[in-house]
Design a protein around this motif. Structure first.
Motif, PDB file in Angstrom:
ATOM      1  N   SER A  28     -13.521 -23.604 -15.383  1.00  0.00           N
ATOM      2  CA  SER A  28     -12.434 -22.652 -15.152  1.00  0.00           C
ATOM      3  C   SER A  28     -11.446 -22.666 -16.313  1.00  0.00           C
ATOM      4  O   SER A  28     -10.908 -21.620 -16.697  1.00  0.00           O
ATOM      5  CB  SER A  28     -11.717 -22.998 -13.843  1.00  0.00           C
ATOM      6  N   THR A  29     -11.202 -23.845 -16.904  1.00  0.00           N
ATOM      7  CA  THR A  29     -10.278 -23.910 -18.041  1.00  0.00           C
ATOM      8  C   THR A  29     -10.834 -23.127 -19.224  1.00  0.00           C
ATOM      9  O   THR A  29     -10.095 -22.437 -19.938  1.00  0.00           O
ATOM     10  CB  THR A  29     -10.023 -25.374 -18.430  1.00  0.00           C
ATOM     11  N   ARG A  30     -12.132 -23.215 -19.448  1.00  0.00           N
ATOM     12  CA  ARG A  30     -12.764 -22.469 -20.546  1.00  0.00           C
ATOM     13  C   ARG A  30     -12.643 -20.969 -20.295  1.00  0.00           C
ATOM     14  O   ARG A  30     -12.337 -20.185 -21.218  1.00  0.00           O
ATOM     15  CB  ARG A  30     -14.234 -22.879 -20.647  1.00  0.00           C
ATOM     16  N   LEU A  31     -12.878 -20.537 -19.070  1.00  0.00           N
ATOM     17  CA  LEU A  31     -12.761 -19.115 -18.755  1.00  0.00           C
ATOM     18  C   LEU A  31     -11.334 -18.620 -18.984  1.00  0.00           C
ATOM     19  O   LEU A  31     -11.120 -17.520 -19.508  1.00  0.00           O
ATOM     20  CB  LEU A  31     -13.189 -18.864 -17.307  1.00  0.00           C
ATOM     21  N   GLN A  32     -10.351 -19.453 -18.599  1.00  0.00           N
ATOM     22  CA  GLN A  32      -8.960 -19.082 -18.823  1.00  0.00           C
ATOM     23  C   GLN A  32      -8.632 -19.011 -20.313  1.00  0.00           C
ATOM     24  O   GLN A  32      -7.937 -18.103 -20.774  1.00  0.00           O
ATOM     25  CB  GLN A  32      -8.043 -20.105 -18.148  1.00  0.00           C
ATOM     26  N   PHE A  33      -9.133 -19.981 -21.068  1.00  0.00           N
ATOM     27  CA  PHE A  33      -8.892 -20.010 -22.508  1.00  0.00           C
ATOM     28  C   PHE A  33      -9.475 -18.765 -23.171  1.00  0.00           C
ATOM     29  O   PHE A  33      -8.838 -18.122 -24.014  1.00  0.00           O
ATOM     30  CB  PHE A  33      -9.507 -21.283 -23.089  1.00  0.00           C
ATOM     31  N   ASP A  34     -10.708 -18.404 -22.783  1.00  0.00           N
ATOM     32  CA  ASP A  34     -11.339 -17.209 -23.348  1.00  0.00           C
ATOM     33  C   ASP A  34     -10.535 -15.958 -23.023  1.00  0.00           C
ATOM     34  O   ASP A  34     -10.385 -15.056 -23.866  1.00  0.00           O
ATOM     35  CB  ASP A  34     -12.766 -17.071 -22.820  1.00  0.00           C
TER      36      ASP A  34
END
Length: 717
Positions: free
Chosen positions: A598-604
């Protein structure tokens, strides 16, 4: 004496008999103004197994009370290893800056991490080379990591199990407030019986902690008083056969029947953690039996009896008992229709319940299970499921509980595995959730049953049916709530708060990725799932993910909180990073989370909103597995920043630049909205005091907490 012609013929159903008895007892208590139930008392925790708590219990001390090594290796200060690599190890001095330590040992005061032997090389001259950086508290069990001081452990009316005793003592609770045990007085009326081998006539065997101090003691005469012992044969009751006969050789033989019923009833009483007080058999002539009954009842009550149990041998004795209770007591249900066995009778005497059971083996035990057991459990403040019973569609003939596995259960060849299980009723089925092996006290407290996999047995896959052996009353299946997905302090707060409610709910949260959490919902293996998945570039969360993977699902979304996400930066933010565009503009080195997190999706999403591409971020392709790994990379100078959360930055003394938030929602099937456990969760999330507890964690917003969300609701909107 001729039998009374006024024979009761009306049959009462079991449910009606119990309902009428409970109402009669309530009326007797109200009219007398006396509470004849067991009262509260203080008991040493070490001696309280099986007792019922009369007040909630919270931990007095944390456990462990000091930092412990969770693995064998070398205790050291993490800061001394931040720059360590395989090519340039950090050299420490054994006995000064690092210390050999075994798992379970107390951590030296100057140390905050453990390096495993695989990351250490000893030169034989007290020098130890550490080949990898260690994070603070790595392989360390921190103070209170198992049990926190002030944590709610058990609620009122909880029945203490052996594992609970250990947890309470570890948490500094040396005494507990419990309800005293129920006193049940038992006598056999009439009949031609002799005591079984090893059991004196009129004396209950003193077995187990449930046996009271008077159990197994006696008075001078076999006169029907509690505890009276009789070592001689009683005169035969009129209408019964003689107790002796002459064989072919002219020798006298004992023709009395062995009394195997009374010891069985005593054992049943003790199994319910009540004290069984056994009187001598009331075998006086019928004309004098009423006076013997009166003497037995009065002395039983004077000794503190809470309930009276009569095993009536024959119709002649039953007629005397009925006549006596009509005059001196109150007959509630004269004929309770039960099979097998003759009808049983319930009555009330001086505000105490009286049970008259048939003297046939099957009849007496079935009547005890149906009538006596529920009443004693209610009077003892124990749930009805405390007594082994049948859960509709659940219990097997051998006593095991058939349950559906919420995750796979592996086998360990050559080992007998007793896998701890959490058990809950989810919808129309019982679900078993395997718990981790080898955890601390909290696992033993959470364990509601176990599954036995033999040394040569096979494991069981997800969704298969297994036989679980319950360790808690079946009733607790309906007060346990399963929550899948997510691992966060908010969920720990929820579990603690739900345990403190007037009607406690035991919430068991299992961390899982979003796909597994949603799969658990689809399989009816949980009551709710925690999701925090960004759906699109417009700030939407969770709705699109559920619609893509479960379009037919009928669910609602209830917000837990908004967790801040942003960039982990060195202490003091020396590069002055304020926005995600600064990564490109200031030519910063970045580290990234795994694809799909989820953190990666938010970062993207943040990159896209800022008009950046992955090519604009140096180090975008460098992936690490956890939030703490991002913090470690920044801490050791391997990166200038990385996407993460405030909690990870705070853990190692770094700074955090918030750039947005991710919405943590509970996804609940509409079919469970009327479930009391789900209602308790929704009620808790709307309480201002609980929202304050969330906000106090730091890095969380509660503007939406407790709200039912619809498509289009975004962060803070």
């Amino acid at each position: 004496m001729p039998l009374d012609a006024n024979i009761y013929t009306e049959i009462t159903s079991l449910d009606a008999a119990l309902d009428t008895l409970f109402k009669t007892l309530d009326a007797a208590r109200e009219s007398s103004g006396q509470d004849r139930l067991p009262q509260a008392m203080t008991r040493p925790t070490a001696q309280a197994e099986g007792s019922v708590l009369c007040a909630p219990v919270v931990a007095a001390l944390p456990f462990p009370p000091f930092a412990l090594a969770a693995a064998s290796g070398y205790a050291l200060k993490a800061a001394d290893t931040y720059a360590a690599t395989g090519e340039a190890p950090a050299t420490l001095q054994q006995g000064k800056t690092c210390f050999a330590i075994s798992s379970g040992d107390a951590l030296p005061p100057s140390c905050d991490a453990i390096a495993l032997s695989a990351h250490a090389a000893v030169d034989g001259k007290d020098g130890v080379s550490i080949t990898a950086p260690m994070l603070p508290w790595l392989h360390v069990r921190r103070i209170g990591s198992d049990i926190a001081a002030g944590e709610a452990l058990f609620c009122r009316n909880h029945i203490l199990r052996p594992s609970d005793i250990g947890a309470l003592l570890a948490a500094g609770v040396d005494e507990v407030q419990v309800w005293d045990r129920l006193e049940v007085f038992l006598a056999t009326v009439g009949g031609n019986f002799r005591p079984a081998a090893g059991a004196a006539d009129g004396a209950a065997p003193a077995t187990g902690a449930a046996a009271g101090p008077a159990t197994g003691t006696g008075t001078d005469a076999a006169d029907g008083t509690p505890g009276a012992a009789s070592g001689t044969a009683s005169a035969p009751t009129p209408g019964t056969a003689s107790s002796t006969a002459t064989d072919a050789a002219g020798s006298a033989t004992d023709t009395r029947l062995v009394d195997g019923i009374t010891p069985s009833l005593v054992a049943r009483i003790q199994a319910l953690d009540c004290r069984a007080r056994l009187a001598a058999r009331l075998a006086a002539p019928l004309a004098a039996m009423a006076e013997a009954l009166r003497d037995f009842f009065q002395k039983s009550l004077a000794a503190g009896g809470h309930a009276l149990l009569l095993c009536v041998a024959d119709e002649a004795a039953l007629a005397v008992v009925r006549t006596f209770l009509e005059a001196d007591g109150q007959i509630v249900s004269p004929n309770v229709g039960l099979l097998p066995g003759a009808p049983a009778m319930t009555a009330v005497y001086e505000g105490r319940p009286v049970f008259c059971l048939p003297s046939s083996p099957a009849g007496s035990l079935s009547a005890f299970s149906a009538l006596v057991s529920p009443t004693l459990l209610l009077m003892s403040r124990r749930p009805a499921g405390h007594c082994p019973g049948t859960l509709s569609g659940g219990m097997t003939e051998t006593g095991g509980l058939m349950a559906e596995l919420a995750s796979s259960l592996p086998a360990y060849p050559g080992l007998d595995v007793f896998s701890p299980l959490a058990l809950a009723r989810v919808g129309e089925k019982t679900v078993a959730l395997p718990l981790r092996l080898g955890e601390g006290y909290k696992t033993t407290v959470r364990t509601q049953g176990f599954a036995h996999i033999t040394a040569n047995g096979k494991g069981a896959p997800l969704g298969s049916s297994i036989r679980a052996h319950p360790l808690r009353p079946v009733e607790t299946l309906y007060s346990t709530l399963f929550c899948a997905g997510g691992s966060d302090l908010i969920l720990d707060l929820m579990a603690d708060a739900l345990l403190r409610q007037p009607h406690p709910v035991h919430m068991i949260s299992v961390g899982a990725d979003a796909a597994d959490a949603l799969e658990a919902l689809k399989n009816n293996h949980c009551h709710a799932a925690v999701l925090h998945m960004a759906d699109d570039d417009k700030g939407e969360f969770n709705f699109g993910f559920v619609q893509r993977h479960w379009p037919q699902g009928k669910v609602i979304f209830v917000n837990l909180a908004i967790r801040q996400v942003g960039l982990v930066v060195p202490a003091g933010n020396p590069r002055g990073l304020k926005s995600i565009a600064d990564i490109r503009d200031k030519k910063l080195r970045c580290v990234n989370r795994l694809a799909g997190s989820s953190t990666r999706l938010q970062f993207d999403a943040l990159l896209r909103h800022a008009g950046l591409t992955p090519q604009d971020v140096s180090g975008y392709e460098t992936e690490v597995e956890s939030q703490l790994a991002v913090a470690a990379a920044v801490l050791t100078g391997k990166a200038d920043c990385g996407p993460g959360v405030a909690a990870a930055a705070n853990a190692v003394g770094l700074d955090f630049v918030p750039l947005g938030g991710e919405r943590w929602d509970l996804v609940i099937p509409r079919a469970f909205l009327d479930d009391p456990r789900v209602i308790s969760v929704q009620t808790l999330l709307q309480q201002a005091a609980f929202k304050k507890r969330i906000a106090a964690l730091g890095g969380y917003e509660t503007t939406l907490t407790g709200q039912k969300l619809e498509l289009g609701v975004r962060l803070g909107a």
